[in-house]
Design a protein around this motif. Structure first.
Motif, mmCIF file in Angstrom:
data_model
loop_
_atom_site.group_PDB
_atom_site.id
_atom_site.type_symbol
_atom_site.label_atom_id
_atom_site.label_comp_id
_atom_site.label_asym_id
_atom_site.label_seq_id
_atom_site.Cartn_x
_atom_site.Cartn_y
_atom_site.Cartn_z
ATOM 1 N N HIS A 266 -3.270 -0.916 21.899
ATOM 2 C CA HIS A 266 -4.703 -1.157 22.068
ATOM 3 C C HIS A 266 -5.498 -0.043 21.400
ATOM 4 N N ALA A 267 -6.372 -0.435 20.464
ATOM 5 C CA ALA A 267 -7.206 0.534 19.746
ATOM 6 C C ALA A 267 -8.491 -0.163 19.315
ATOM 7 N N PRO A 268 -9.422 -0.358 20.244
ATOM 8 C CA PRO A 268 -10.641 -1.123 19.926
ATOM 9 C C PRO A 268 -11.465 -0.525 18.795
ATOM 10 N N ASP A 269 -11.412 0.800 18.641
ATOM 11 C CA ASP A 269 -12.159 1.413 17.548
ATOM 12 C C ASP A 269 -11.610 0.979 16.192
ATOM 13 N N LEU A 270 -10.285 0.823 16.083
ATOM 14 C CA LEU A 270 -9.680 0.378 14.825
ATOM 15 C C LEU A 270 -9.906 -1.121 14.599
ATOM 16 N N ASP A 271 -9.891 -1.901 15.675
ATOM 17 C CA ASP A 271 -10.225 -3.326 15.548
ATOM 18 C C ASP A 271 -11.642 -3.487 15.017
ATOM 19 N N LYS A 272 -12.559 -2.714 15.570
ATOM 20 C CA LYS A 272 -13.961 -2.779 15.129
ATOM 21 C C LYS A 272 -14.089 -2.322 13.688
ATOM 22 N N LEU A 273 -13.293 -1.328 13.294
ATOM 23 C CA LEU A 273 -13.331 -0.847 11.913
ATOM 24 C C LEU A 273 -12.985 -1.971 10.947
ATOM 25 N N ILE A 274 -11.936 -2.741 11.249
ATOM 26 C CA ILE A 274 -11.544 -3.844 10.368
ATOM 27 C C ILE A 274 -12.648 -4.879 10.283
ATOM 28 N N VAL A 275 -13.171 -5.279 11.428
ATOM 29 C CA VAL A 275 -14.224 -6.305 11.445
ATOM 30 C C VAL A 275 -15.440 -5.828 10.664
ATOM 31 N N ASN B 152 -3.554 4.781 10.954
ATOM 32 C CA ASN B 152 -4.786 5.509 11.259
ATOM 33 C C ASN B 152 -5.974 4.885 10.522
ATOM 34 N N ALA B 153 -7.148 5.406 10.784
ATOM 35 C CA ALA B 153 -8.376 4.805 10.254
ATOM 36 C C ALA B 153 -8.414 4.814 8.729
ATOM 37 N N ARG B 154 -7.960 5.907 8.131
ATOM 38 C CA ARG B 154 -7.975 5.971 6.663
ATOM 39 C C ARG B 154 -7.055 4.917 6.062
ATOM 40 N N GLU B 155 -5.865 4.792 6.600
ATOM 41 C CA GLU B 155 -4.902 3.811 6.090
ATOM 42 C C GLU B 155 -5.409 2.385 6.286
ATOM 43 N N TYR C 118 0.827 -1.211 0.000
ATOM 44 C CA TYR C 118 0.000 0.000 0.000
ATOM 45 C C TYR C 118 0.862 1.264 0.000
ATOM 46 N N PHE C 119 1.891 1.302 0.854
ATOM 47 C CA PHE C 119 2.742 2.484 0.941
ATOM 48 C C PHE C 119 3.801 2.523 -0.159
ATOM 49 N N GLY C 120 4.107 1.371 -0.766
ATOM 50 C CA GLY C 120 5.065 1.321 -1.864
ATOM 51 C C GLY C 120 6.510 1.205 -1.451
ATOM 52 N N HIS C 121 6.774 0.995 -0.176
ATOM 53 C CA HIS C 121 8.152 0.876 0.301
ATOM 54 C C HIS C 121 8.104 0.442 1.760
ATOM 55 N N GLY C 122 9.281 0.197 2.327
ATOM 56 C CA GLY C 122 9.352 -0.047 3.755
ATOM 57 C C GLY C 122 9.972 -1.374 4.129
ATOM 58 N N PHE C 123 10.030 -1.616 5.410
ATOM 59 C CA PHE C 123 10.716 -2.752 6.009
ATOM 60 C C PHE C 123 10.262 -4.094 5.431
ATOM 61 N N THR D 207 -8.487 1.445 6.564
ATOM 62 C CA THR D 207 -9.628 1.234 5.651
ATOM 63 C C THR D 207 -9.136 0.889 4.252
ATOM 64 N N ASP D 208 -8.181 1.648 3.767
ATOM 65 C CA ASP D 208 -7.650 1.402 2.424
ATOM 66 C C ASP D 208 -7.028 0.007 2.318
ATOM 67 N N ILE D 209 -6.251 -0.371 3.311
ATOM 68 C CA ILE D 209 -5.566 -1.668 3.268
ATOM 69 C C ILE D 209 -6.568 -2.804 3.427
ATOM 70 N N SER D 210 -7.539 -2.634 4.295
ATOM 71 C CA SER D 210 -8.588 -3.651 4.437
ATOM 72 C C SER D 210 -9.302 -3.877 3.116
ATOM 73 N N ARG D 211 -9.558 -2.807 2.414
ATOM 74 C CA ARG D 211 -10.279 -2.929 1.145
ATOM 75 C C ARG D 211 -9.437 -3.608 0.070
ATOM 76 N N ILE D 212 -8.105 -3.465 0.133
ATOM 77 C CA ILE D 212 -7.248 -4.217 -0.788
ATOM 78 C C ILE D 212 -7.435 -5.712 -0.543
ATOM 79 N N VAL D 213 -7.416 -6.103 0.717
ATOM 80 C CA VAL D 213 -7.600 -7.517 1.061
ATOM 81 C C VAL D 213 -8.977 -7.995 0.627
ATOM 82 N N ILE D 214 -9.989 -7.219 0.934
ATOM 83 C CA ILE D 214 -11.367 -7.604 0.602
ATOM 84 C C ILE D 214 -11.552 -7.727 -0.912
ATOM 85 N N GLU D 215 -11.025 -6.772 -1.649
ATOM 86 C CA GLU D 215 -11.151 -6.819 -3.112
ATOM 87 C C GLU D 215 -10.514 -8.078 -3.688
#
Length: 410
Positions: free
Chosen positions: A358-367, A314-317, A252-257, A319-327
């Motif tokens: 710990h970020a339950p709001d982001l966990d819920k976002l993925i689910v 963050n939530a936007r990132e 998604y980011f195009g680079h990194g570890f 969301t975008d990555i989740s949608r790559i998996v879902i697609e």
């Protein structure tokens, strides 16, 4: 008698390559030499000349000799890969050895990629050290790279010693191991993990193994996911518990570890193998201390070591990555045995109540994204537990077992 292919640029490394050939034969094996030189007018006595290498991909050397250097290098790499592949498939070689500098290493690495995992391949190279990435050499294969210490400009006390060790290594591999990964009569399940998901995945592996299935794991930090995809494509891995999709973050980011495993999940989907998926690891990124996000003060962070941080996305990132998996999952054939398993209380370690990530709001976002956007006919299981909890591992193992039994019954 087994044969080792020795590949190199004989126009500049003739003395060293002849020494390699003599040392291999002194140890009782045959040697097949392959010349990948690009110098105009050079004619070697190798078993397979430059003309043979180019002809392996339908090009006559006399038509291109003296041409653009980078085009000739590309031709030699492509031709060497084809020739080495043909020799191996014909049972004429049982391993590959090469020594030289950057040009030679580039060509040899391309040729070695054509050999299956398990077939010995060793590159003795001037560039197999220092602050360099070895991805371009090793890729997704078990290529041994060994630093030459000195440059190759004729034989001397240093490089004779190093060459002797390298030759002994390739001979030992060919004589005493040197075989492809065996195709099993049953199933080999591939799974993915990393430090952040290790304990949860290992629990699931143990449960699946207890039910009689063989499992191989891959470290989901770039090379591992690519190896899994390749082994699915070659038919070695015939089912998958893809439980750590962290590499899609870097895609998604195009680079990194963990960059380097494009189109994750697609081999399993294209080959319609039994597949249990969890999008664990898609909620954070590994960053070196000198490359942290500009807004790092607003993000949750866990230092893996003094130089490498796990940074919550963050939530936007997410969301975008989740949608790559879902697609990608939504492209699965309706007949494919597939199951998505979603923990509600965290997708990695240190993600529980009171812990750093710990970020339950982001966990819920993925689910919620998976429940709302995954194709309706793809089964999902939501588990009221964290990824590291035994209850989640048990759910994964149950679903994997069910899909395997369904495949065997069908």
């Amino acid at each position: 008698m087994k044969t080792i292919a020795v590949l190199g640029c004989f126009d500049t490394k003739d003395q060293e390559l002849r020494y390699v050939k003599a040392e291999i034969e002194r140890r009782g094996l045959n040697c097949r030499t392959i010349d990948v030189s690009t110098s105009a007018g050079f004619r070697s006595s190798a078993d397979h000349t430059t003309a043979d290498v180019s002809r392996a991909v339908g090009v006559e050397w006399v038509d291109v000799e003296g041409g653009n250097q980078h085009e000739l290098l590309a031709l030699m790499a492509k031709g060497a890969r084809a020739l080495v592949g043909n020799l191996y498939k014909g049972g004429e070689i049982h391993g590959l050895f090469s020594c030289g500098g950057l040009q030679n290493t580039t060509i040899a690495a391309e040729a070695a990629q054509e050999l299956p995992i398990g077939v010995p391949k060793l590159i003795l190279s001037t560039v197999a050290s220092g602050q360099r990435s070895f991805d371009s050499i090793v890729g997704a294969k078990d290529i041994v790279t060994m630093p030459s210490i000195s440059d190759f400009a004729g034989l001397n006390a240093v490089n004779r010693t190093v060459i002797d060790n390298a030759v002994a290594a390739i001979v030992g591999m060919v004589l005493h191991a040197g075989r492809e990964i065996p195709k099993t009569t049953g199933h080999l399940i591939g799974t993915t993990l990393m430090g952040a998901t290790n304990d949860g995945v290992v629990r699931a592996i143990d449960l699946v193994r207890q039910r009689g299935f063989d499992v191989v794991s891959f470290h989901s930090t770039g090379a591992g996911g690519r190896c899994l995809e390749d082994l699915i494509g070659s038919g070695v891995v015939t089912a998958a518990m893809d439980l750590t999709l962290h590499e899609i973050v870097y895609e998604y980011f195009g680079h990194g570890f963990g960059y380097g495993a494009p189109n994750r999940l697609m081999a399993a989907i294209d080959h319609r193998i039994p597949l249990v998926v969890c999008p664990a690891g898609i909620d954070f990124i590994c960053q070196w201390r000198n490359e942290l996000f500009d807004d790092i003060e607003n993000r949750k962070i866990h230092w893996h070591n003094q130089n490498l941080a796990h940074v919550k996305l963050n939530a936007r990132e997410i969301t975008d990555i989740s949608r790559i998996v879902i697609e990608r999952l939504n492209t699965a054939h309706p007949s494919q045995p597939i199951k998505v398993v979603l923990p509600t209380k965290g997708f990695r370690n240190y993600a529980g109540p009171g812990e750093r990530l710990h970020a339950p709001d982001l966990d819920k976002l993925i689910v919620d994204l998976f429940r709302n956007e995954l194709r309706a006919d793809i089964p999902q299981r939501v588990v009221d537990a964290g990824f590291m909890d035994p209850a989640f591992a048990a759910a994964v193992a149950d679903d994997m077992t069910h899909l395997m039994e369904r495949r065997d019954h069908d």
